[in-house]
Design a protein around this motif. Sequence first.
Motif, mmCIF file in Angstrom:
data_model
loop_
_atom_site.group_PDB
_atom_site.id
_atom_site.type_symbol
_atom_site.label_atom_id
_atom_site.label_comp_id
_atom_site.label_asym_id
_atom_site.label_seq_id
_atom_site.Cartn_x
_atom_site.Cartn_y
_atom_site.Cartn_z
ATOM 1 N N HIS A 177 92.895 93.387 35.897
ATOM 2 C CA HIS A 177 91.717 93.470 36.762
ATOM 3 C C HIS A 177 92.013 94.327 37.991
ATOM 4 C CE1 HIS A 177 87.996 90.992 38.227
ATOM 5 N NE2 HIS A 177 87.830 92.279 38.354
ATOM 6 N N ALA A 180 88.953 102.492 39.263
ATOM 7 C CA ALA A 180 87.566 102.810 39.642
ATOM 8 C C ALA A 180 87.529 103.480 41.011
ATOM 9 C CB ALA A 180 86.718 101.539 39.647
ATOM 10 N N LEU A 181 88.244 102.925 41.979
ATOM 11 C CA LEU A 181 88.248 103.501 43.333
ATOM 12 C C LEU A 181 88.952 104.861 43.348
ATOM 13 C CD1 LEU A 181 88.987 100.244 45.379
ATOM 14 C CD2 LEU A 181 86.845 101.510 45.321
ATOM 15 N N ILE A 215 91.990 97.891 36.952
ATOM 16 C CA ILE A 215 90.623 98.399 36.757
ATOM 17 C C ILE A 215 89.996 98.734 38.104
ATOM 18 C CG2 ILE A 215 88.276 97.730 36.055
ATOM 19 C CD1 ILE A 215 89.563 96.226 33.695
ATOM 20 N N LEU A 216 90.162 97.860 39.088
ATOM 21 C CA LEU A 216 89.597 98.110 40.423
ATOM 22 C C LEU A 216 90.223 99.371 41.043
ATOM 23 C CD1 LEU A 216 87.877 97.399 42.886
ATOM 24 C CD2 LEU A 216 89.636 95.764 43.581
ATOM 25 N N LEU A 266 89.139 106.985 40.843
ATOM 26 C CA LEU A 266 88.224 107.938 40.201
ATOM 27 C C LEU A 266 87.156 108.405 41.189
ATOM 28 C CD1 LEU A 266 87.889 109.116 37.355
ATOM 29 C CD2 LEU A 266 86.322 107.256 36.850
ATOM 30 N N ALA A 267 86.616 107.458 41.960
ATOM 31 C CA ALA A 267 85.600 107.801 42.957
ATOM 32 C C ALA A 267 86.185 108.740 44.005
ATOM 33 C CB ALA A 267 85.063 106.537 43.620
ATOM 34 N N TYR A 268 87.405 108.487 44.430
ATOM 35 C CA TYR A 268 88.020 109.349 45.444
ATOM 36 C C TYR A 268 88.309 110.740 44.880
ATOM 37 C CZ TYR A 268 90.976 111.357 48.971
ATOM 38 O OH TYR A 268 91.487 112.213 49.926
#
Lengths: 179, 174
Positions: free
Chosen positions: B73, B80-81, B76-77, B83-85
């Motif tokens: 988990h 995700a962060l 995954i977090l 990828l956004a950056y």
Amino acid sequence: MASGWLHAMVPMFGLGANATVHVLMRRFAGAGMLRSLFVGFGAGLAVTAAGECCLDSLYPTTLAEMLGMAAANLLAAAALGYSYFHFVNLGETARRVRILRELREAGGELSERELLARYSARFIVQVRMERLLGNRQVVVRNGRYCIGRCAMLLSSRIIVAMKRLLLGRAGEATLFVDR
Amino acid sequence: MAVLIWGVTIVLLSFAVHVALWRMRLPRRQTRALLLIFSACLILSLWSLSIAQGWDGCPRWVPLPMGIAQYVHIAILVAALALAYVTTYSAVEVDSPSLLIVLAIARAGREGLEKARFEQQFSDDVLVRPRIRDLVRDGMVAVDHGRHSITQKGRRFVAIMIAYRTLLGAGKGG
């Protein structure tokens, strides 16, 4: 514990809902790209929140733990939705994607001159000005371009600040940007 | 709570490493370097947490992940962060034409910018040729005797974009 794995998967369901709603709105509701992206993003967060509520009712724990897990998953879902937005935007605005498309459509090969005849700076600026004028980020007053709504300007200034922090310069091109 | 705390901490640690490295030397392939930094920080952090779990001296107030599911988990977090950056960073690495346009108009102040002056400033040297060079650097386009040809890597990448654009009922873009 099963609940641990289920909590870990919730943001992925949020991303799935985000993409599904976006595609359905585009294909069947005829919605514009931006509007359908925002609605899809909202749907992704809603599914994530609903998933967390379901899991909390099935596997109750302390309030702090439930809030922490919900915050982590909403953050992950928002980050994934943001990345999805940019993935879609790549196809909409990325110059590199367009250049590759032009090469592919020309049978795989072009000279630089032929490539620039198909896709040039003039076209790039024209398309973006139409978009900025359409969204009223830029307006025309007395035959001159002026700033309208400030969202794009604010984003641009944040990006320039990040460039100065990380790259030590305002951008690749210094025209109009260096102060 | 462990997922949130460690996920955010690992991302902030990765960002600090990224800024420090960029100050020392700008990597040639910046996106790839960023992905390596986030991956390395994630792996090292999860490994450290697993060691801390088996350590009797670990303070009780430190929230440790409970079970493999929470380690996944956290990953995954962080992914995700990260990828956004990285997607945001692409706007930092490369000048967006819309950003240049808006900043040029803002710099002209309340009077605005003349259309004629505006249209002279954005050339192929500023907006197109650097992107062609990026594609060559990334192995998506090859240049031979002045001819630009799309590589297999470029074909695979653009095929995904075209397929999704078709699904969305959208045109060429650009």
